[in-house]
Design a protein around this motif. Structure first.
Motif, PDB file in Angstrom:
ATOM      1  N   VAL A   1       0.836   9.235 -12.426  1.00 29.64           N
ATOM      2  CA  VAL A   1      -0.173  10.140 -12.987  1.00 29.64           C
ATOM      3  C   VAL A   1       0.496  11.294 -13.731  1.00 29.64           C
ATOM      4  CG1 VAL A   1      -1.980  11.797 -12.388  1.00 29.64           C
ATOM      5  CG2 VAL A   1      -1.941   9.553 -11.294  1.00 29.64           C
ATOM      6  N   LEU A   2       1.558  11.869 -13.146  1.00 30.64           N
ATOM      7  CA  LEU A   2       2.250  12.983 -13.796  1.00 30.64           C
ATOM      8  C   LEU A   2       2.896  12.548 -15.114  1.00 30.64           C
ATOM      9  CD1 LEU A   2       3.939  14.678 -10.693  1.00 30.64           C
ATOM     10  CD2 LEU A   2       1.912  15.440 -11.953  1.00 30.64           C
ATOM     11  N   ILE A   3       3.488  11.344 -15.128  1.00 36.70           N
ATOM     12  CA  ILE A   3       4.097  10.840 -16.363  1.00 36.70           C
ATOM     13  C   ILE A   3       3.032  10.629 -17.429  1.00 36.70           C
ATOM     14  CG2 ILE A   3       5.273   8.856 -17.380  1.00 36.70           C
ATOM     15  CD1 ILE A   3       6.839   8.600 -14.755  1.00 36.70           C
TER      16      ILE A   3
ATOM     17  N   LEU B   1      15.770  14.761 -16.565  1.00 31.08           N
ATOM     18  CA  LEU B   1      15.255  13.531 -15.969  1.00 31.08           C
ATOM     19  C   LEU B   1      16.278  12.883 -15.044  1.00 31.08           C
ATOM     20  CD1 LEU B   1      13.323  11.777 -18.890  1.00 31.08           C
ATOM     21  CD2 LEU B   1      12.381  13.020 -16.947  1.00 31.08           C
ATOM     22  N   VAL B   2      17.547  12.911 -15.444  1.00 34.45           N
ATOM     23  CA  VAL B   2      18.602  12.346 -14.591  1.00 34.45           C
ATOM     24  C   VAL B   2      18.654  13.083 -13.258  1.00 34.45           C
ATOM     25  CG1 VAL B   2      21.104  12.110 -14.340  1.00 34.45           C
ATOM     26  CG2 VAL B   2      20.005  11.422 -16.460  1.00 34.45           C
ATOM     27  N   LEU B   3      18.535  14.400 -13.297  1.00 33.58           N
ATOM     28  CA  LEU B   3      18.538  15.172 -12.056  1.00 33.58           C
ATOM     29  C   LEU B   3      17.345  14.802 -11.180  1.00 33.58           C
ATOM     30  CD1 LEU B   3      19.587  18.679 -13.389  1.00 33.58           C
ATOM     31  CD2 LEU B   3      20.868  17.253 -11.797  1.00 33.58           C
ATOM     32  N   GLY B   4      16.171  14.627 -11.794  1.00 34.96           N
ATOM     33  CA  GLY B   4      15.000  14.220 -11.026  1.00 34.96           C
ATOM     34  C   GLY B   4      15.174  12.846 -10.406  1.00 34.96           C
ATOM     35  N   LEU B   5      15.720  11.913 -11.172  1.00 30.24           N
ATOM     36  CA  LEU B   5      15.951  10.565 -10.645  1.00 30.24           C
ATOM     37  C   LEU B   5      16.993  10.581  -9.525  1.00 30.24           C
ATOM     38  CD1 LEU B   5      15.993   8.539 -13.990  1.00 30.24           C
ATOM     39  CD2 LEU B   5      14.216   8.495 -12.226  1.00 30.24           C
ATOM     40  N   LEU B   6      18.038  11.389  -9.694  1.00 30.22           N
ATOM     41  CA  LEU B   6      19.055  11.503  -8.659  1.00 30.22           C
ATOM     42  C   LEU B   6      18.452  12.049  -7.367  1.00 30.22           C
ATOM     43  CD1 LEU B   6      22.014  11.420  -7.729  1.00 30.22           C
ATOM     44  CD2 LEU B   6      22.300  13.713  -8.707  1.00 30.22           C
ATOM     45  N   GLY B   7      17.626  13.081  -7.497  1.00 28.85           N
ATOM     46  CA  GLY B   7      16.976  13.640  -6.316  1.00 28.85           C
ATOM     47  C   GLY B   7      16.075  12.624  -5.635  1.00 28.85           C
ATOM     48  N   PHE B   8      15.352  11.827  -6.433  1.00 29.67           N
ATOM     49  CA  PHE B   8      14.458  10.811  -5.870  1.00 29.67           C
ATOM     50  C   PHE B   8      15.254   9.744  -5.122  1.00 29.67           C
ATOM     51  CE2 PHE B   8      12.396   6.650  -6.385  1.00 29.67           C
ATOM     52  CZ  PHE B   8      11.224   6.883  -5.669  1.00 29.67           C
TER      53      PHE B   8
ATOM     54  N   LEU C   1       0.831  -1.210   0.000  1.00 29.05           N
ATOM     55  CA  LEU C   1       0.000   0.000   0.000  1.00 29.05           C
ATOM     56  C   LEU C   1       0.859   1.251   0.000  1.00 29.05           C
ATOM     57  CD1 LEU C   1      -2.879   1.146   0.147  1.00 29.05           C
ATOM     58  CD2 LEU C   1      -2.689   1.062   2.647  1.00 29.05           C
ATOM     59  N   ARG C   2       1.931   1.228   0.767  1.00 29.00           N
ATOM     60  CA  ARG C   2       2.839   2.387   0.800  1.00 29.00           C
ATOM     61  C   ARG C   2       3.499   2.600  -0.551  1.00 29.00           C
ATOM     62  NH1 ARG C   2       5.332   5.631   4.383  1.00 29.00           N
ATOM     63  NH2 ARG C   2       7.434   6.357   3.899  1.00 29.00           N
ATOM     64  N   ALA C   3       3.893   1.501  -1.213  1.00 27.94           N
ATOM     65  CA  ALA C   3       4.508   1.613  -2.541  1.00 27.94           C
ATOM     66  C   ALA C   3       3.529   2.210  -3.538  1.00 27.94           C
ATOM     67  CB  ALA C   3       4.984   0.242  -3.006  1.00 27.94           C
ATOM     68  N   VAL C   4       2.253   1.821  -3.436  1.00 28.66           N
ATOM     69  CA  VAL C   4       1.234   2.380  -4.331  1.00 28.66           C
ATOM     70  C   VAL C   4       1.099   3.879  -4.111  1.00 28.66           C
ATOM     71  CG1 VAL C   4      -1.235   2.401  -4.853  1.00 28.66           C
ATOM     72  CG2 VAL C   4      -0.030   0.228  -4.583  1.00 28.66           C
ATOM     73  N   PHE C   5       1.082   4.308  -2.841  1.00 31.07           N
ATOM     74  CA  PHE C   5       0.969   5.730  -2.544  1.00 31.07           C
ATOM     75  C   PHE C   5       2.182   6.507  -3.063  1.00 31.07           C
ATOM     76  CE2 PHE C   5      -2.251   4.740   0.820  1.00 31.07           C
ATOM     77  CZ  PHE C   5      -3.223   5.625   0.375  1.00 31.07           C
ATOM     78  N   VAL C   6       3.374   5.899  -2.937  1.00 26.65           N
ATOM     79  CA  VAL C   6       4.589   6.587  -3.379  1.00 26.65           C
ATOM     80  C   VAL C   6       4.623   6.724  -4.892  1.00 26.65           C
ATOM     81  CG1 VAL C   6       7.103   6.362  -3.536  1.00 26.65           C
ATOM     82  CG2 VAL C   6       5.947   5.936  -1.359  1.00 26.65           C
ATOM     83  N   LEU C   7       4.182   5.697  -5.608  1.00 29.94           N
ATOM     84  CA  LEU C   7       4.312   5.669  -7.063  1.00 29.94           C
ATOM     85  C   LEU C   7       3.097   6.218  -7.790  1.00 29.94           C
ATOM     86  CD1 LEU C   7       5.945   2.140  -7.476  1.00 29.94           C
ATOM     87  CD2 LEU C   7       7.084   4.362  -7.486  1.00 29.94           C
ATOM     88  N   ALA C   8       1.992   6.410  -7.081  1.00 29.46           N
ATOM     89  CA  ALA C   8       0.755   6.825  -7.760  1.00 29.46           C
ATOM     90  C   ALA C   8       0.892   8.194  -8.419  1.00 29.46           C
ATOM     91  CB  ALA C   8      -0.400   6.822  -6.767  1.00 29.46           C
TER      92      ALA C   8
END
Length: 259
Positions: free
Chosen positions: A17-19, A224-231, A6-13
């Motif tokens: 949606v934005l993608i 995108l690389v910067l966003g992934l690095l931040g994540f 459930l936590r993974a769903v909340f994190v990835l939802a």
């Protein structure tokens, strides 16, 4: 297991949606500065190869970690001293407020004069911006330590380094980690800015080079690389925070259950 799922769903939802919105909004784009997301994703593996990850991403991460670690040590050490002594705090507060108000990017040309244009300049730029949230949150955290607990520790002869290690820093820990979290996002921003000045590698340097050569999809892949690095850094930070402050999160959970 169900709670983790459930936590993974909340994190990835929300990212999903934005993608999806980005994909739909850009699917028919013919604007050269706003390419379709599918074009960016198709370009990504061709741009960010293993060689480029070693030559650009790794140096950026090392600079970020160097500046961030320096800011953490300096911020926590100075914040503990300033927060522990009222006279020191009264003396330093005007200077701290003045220095905090100076935007770190403005200091880049000045830092270049003293530190040159190498990695040391970039580390100093990152540290100069990251130190303030850590320092100020540490000061407030140390000031907020329960006076009754301080007096109890003094009555039992717990002073000096023992009191600092066993009482002051653990009590101020949640506030210190709040400053560390703020500093992490600031550090990523300053990492990119510092690499735009007289750099020969790094993510910021690469993104600017793509922009100057009008390789717009390649430039978007760098973003995108910067966003992934931040994540990724945010996830790692949360894991470390939960481990170090396990007692604090456990206390909050027990308080909520009892309420």
């Amino acid at each position: 297991m169900g709670r983790v799922l459930l936590r993974a769903v909340f994190v990835l939802a929300l990212p999903a949606v934005l993608i999806a919105v980005w994909w739909a909004a850009s699917s028919g784009s013919v604007n050269p500065y706003w390419p379709p997301l599918r074009t960016i994703l198709t370009t990504f593996p061709d741009v960010w190869t293993a060689d480029r990850l070693r030559s650009d991403v790794l140096p950026s991460v090392l600079r970020l970690l160097g500046g961030y670690a320096t800011a953490a040590v300096v911020g926590v050490a100075l914040g503990t001293v300033i927060g522990s002594y009222r006279r020191v705090r009264a003396l330093c507060e005007p200077v701290l407020e003045f220095l905090r108000a100076v935007p770190p990017p403005v200091l880049v040309p000045v830092i270049m004069l003293f530190a040159g244009i190498g990695n040391s300049m970039k580390v100093v730029v990152i540290a100069s911006g990251c130190v303030w949230p850590i320092l100020l949150n540490t000061v407030e955290g140390v000031r907020a330590v329960d006076s009754v607990m301080l007096e109890t520790a003094r009555s039992y002869g717990i002073t000096g380094a023992a009191r600092l290690r066993s009482l002051v820093l653990p009590s101020a820990g949640p506030q210190i980690f709040a400053g560390l979290r703020q500093a992490l996002s600031i550090g990523i921003i300053l990492m990119v800015i510092s690499e735009m000045f007289a750099a020969s590698n790094g993510i910021g340097f690469t993104v600017v080079q793509f922009q100057r050569s009008f390789a717009i999809p390649d430039m978007w892949t760098g973003i995108l690389v910067l966003g992934l690095l931040g994540f990724v850094l945010s996830v790692v930070f949360q894991l470390v925070e939960r481990r170090v402050l396990a007692w604090y999160h456990g206390l909050r959970a027990s308080t909520r259950r009892s309420a």
